[in-house]
Scaffold this active site. Structure first.
Site, mmCIF file in Angstrom:
data_model
loop_
_atom_site.group_PDB
_atom_site.id
_atom_site.type_symbol
_atom_site.label_atom_id
_atom_site.label_comp_id
_atom_site.label_asym_id
_atom_site.label_seq_id
_atom_site.Cartn_x
_atom_site.Cartn_y
_atom_site.Cartn_z
ATOM 1 N N HIS A 38 96.194 51.937 0.039
ATOM 2 C CA HIS A 38 97.625 52.247 0.116
ATOM 3 C C HIS A 38 98.404 51.058 0.655
ATOM 4 O O HIS A 38 97.879 50.277 1.452
ATOM 5 C CB HIS A 38 97.849 53.436 1.062
ATOM 6 C CG HIS A 38 97.929 54.752 0.358
ATOM 7 N ND1 HIS A 38 98.911 55.680 0.613
ATOM 8 C CD2 HIS A 38 97.143 55.308 -0.598
ATOM 9 C CE1 HIS A 38 98.727 56.739 -0.143
ATOM 10 N NE2 HIS A 38 97.662 56.540 -0.884
ATOM 11 N N GLU A 105 100.667 55.959 -7.315
ATOM 12 C CA GLU A 105 101.615 56.796 -6.590
ATOM 13 C C GLU A 105 102.839 55.959 -6.266
ATOM 14 O O GLU A 105 102.722 54.793 -5.869
ATOM 15 C CB GLU A 105 100.981 57.318 -5.295
ATOM 16 C CG GLU A 105 99.744 58.168 -5.521
ATOM 17 C CD GLU A 105 98.696 57.961 -4.438
ATOM 18 O OE1 GLU A 105 98.764 56.941 -3.718
ATOM 19 O OE2 GLU A 105 97.811 58.809 -4.321
#
Length: 321
Positions: A38, A105
């Site tokens: 991430h 994402e």
């Protein structure tokens, strides 16, 4: 025999602390590890997000078991860059690395300033990226035009054999689609009826290779303490009615989560004070069709989680599987 692994959450610990945790996980008896990739955490209380690829090199050098990563080539990472990272790790640590590739994402990808394209185009971009990565790992020169563009790319340092490239999927539709190109499935625990459909869809579409399941757990001395950890660190999992893949900022996840009920929190993680009860619930999920399970202790005190895993949870889980 089911592999029982440890999930290292970059969103919750500084990279140095996470490295110490994965080293401890091996000595605690975990068979392997995996990590997230991430740029930003899921919420402000998590507050971390180290660079997975640097950390993976250190983690592989500091342990002897296998490690994997869930990553998204195509926007934040050009697939040529992803291919080079994969090749370098596999060349240095042959047979110990795998990657699960997903469509991404918005919380991680929006920073490029490129539009956040619809899911069907993200899937097309991922499929093109997989093809490019595989061709580069095979030693080919690649030029490509489509959702991504590549101009005469080659990898100069390559492993003797390419590592497995799994497909990351959370819905039955994506799992069935990934079966056409993936060398395994990586997914996350969900309600039993949904998770069963995901596993079945992958198999029915001809999917092969390992089936990897990541399970979020909160194991504390009391149920109240376990719920409190989930409320502090994992309340974004209680969000419903919104596509989490389209949310851009940690603050937005916090706002959408609001103040969930205890029952809503329990829908996003396995919460318990009883290691045997927790092990039985994990084993029931694994029995839906998985041969690898990676446990993510959602609290920030990984020393306590790993000590409890070594003492109680891992023995109970191995009996239950």
């Amino acid at each position: 025999m089911v592999l029982v692994g440890y999930h290292a959450s970059h969103e919750q610990l500084p990279p140095s602390s996470l490295l110490a945790a994965v080293i401890r996980a091996e000595s605690a008896g975990f068979d392997a590890a995996m990590c997230s990739d991430h740029l930003a955490p899921w919420g402000m209380r998590q507050g971390e997000s180290g660079y997975a690829w640097s950390w993976l090199g250190a983690a592989l050098a500091s342990t002897s078991f296998s490690l994997g990563v869930v990553t998204a080539p195509g926007q934040r990472y050009h697939p040529v860059v992803t291919a080079q990272a994969i090749a370098t790790l596999e060349e240095m640590f042959p047979g110990r690395f795998w990657a699960a590739l997903g469509s991404g994402e918005a919380v991680n990808e929006h920073v490029t300033g490129d539009p956040w394209i619809p899911k069907d185009r993200r899937n097309a971009r991922l499929r093109e990226s997989v093809s490019v990565i595989r061709s580069l790992l095979a030693g080919e020169e690649v030029t490509h035009r489509g959702e991504i563009e590549v101009h005469r790319a080659r990898l100069w340092s390559r492993p003797d054999a390419s590592p497995p490239l799994l497909g990351a999927a959370v819905t039955p539709q994506t799992a069935a689609w990934a079966a056409g190109w993936a060398e395994g499935l990586a997914t996350v625990a969900q309600p039993v009826e949904v998770l069963e459909r995901v596993a079945r869809a992958y198999t029915a579409a001809g999917g092969a290779g390992p089936r990897v399941l990541q399970v979020h757990v909160s194991l504390e001395d009391t149920d109240a303490a376990a719920v409190a950890v989930a409320r502090d660190q994992w309340r974004h999992s209680a969000i419903s009615g919104v596509s989490l893949w389209d949310v851009e900022q940690p603050e937005d996840f916090d706002a959408l989560a609001g103040d969930p009920s205890d029952e809503q929190l329990r829908s996003g993680a396995l919460i318990s004070h009883d290691a045997q009860e927790l092990a039985d619930r994990i084993a029931a999920l694994v029995a839906l069709g998985f041969d690898r399970v990676y446990l993510h202790g959602i609290g920030t005190d990984q020393s306590a989680f790993l000590a409890r895993a070594e003492r109680d949870l891992l023995p109970a889980l191995r009996r239950a599987l």
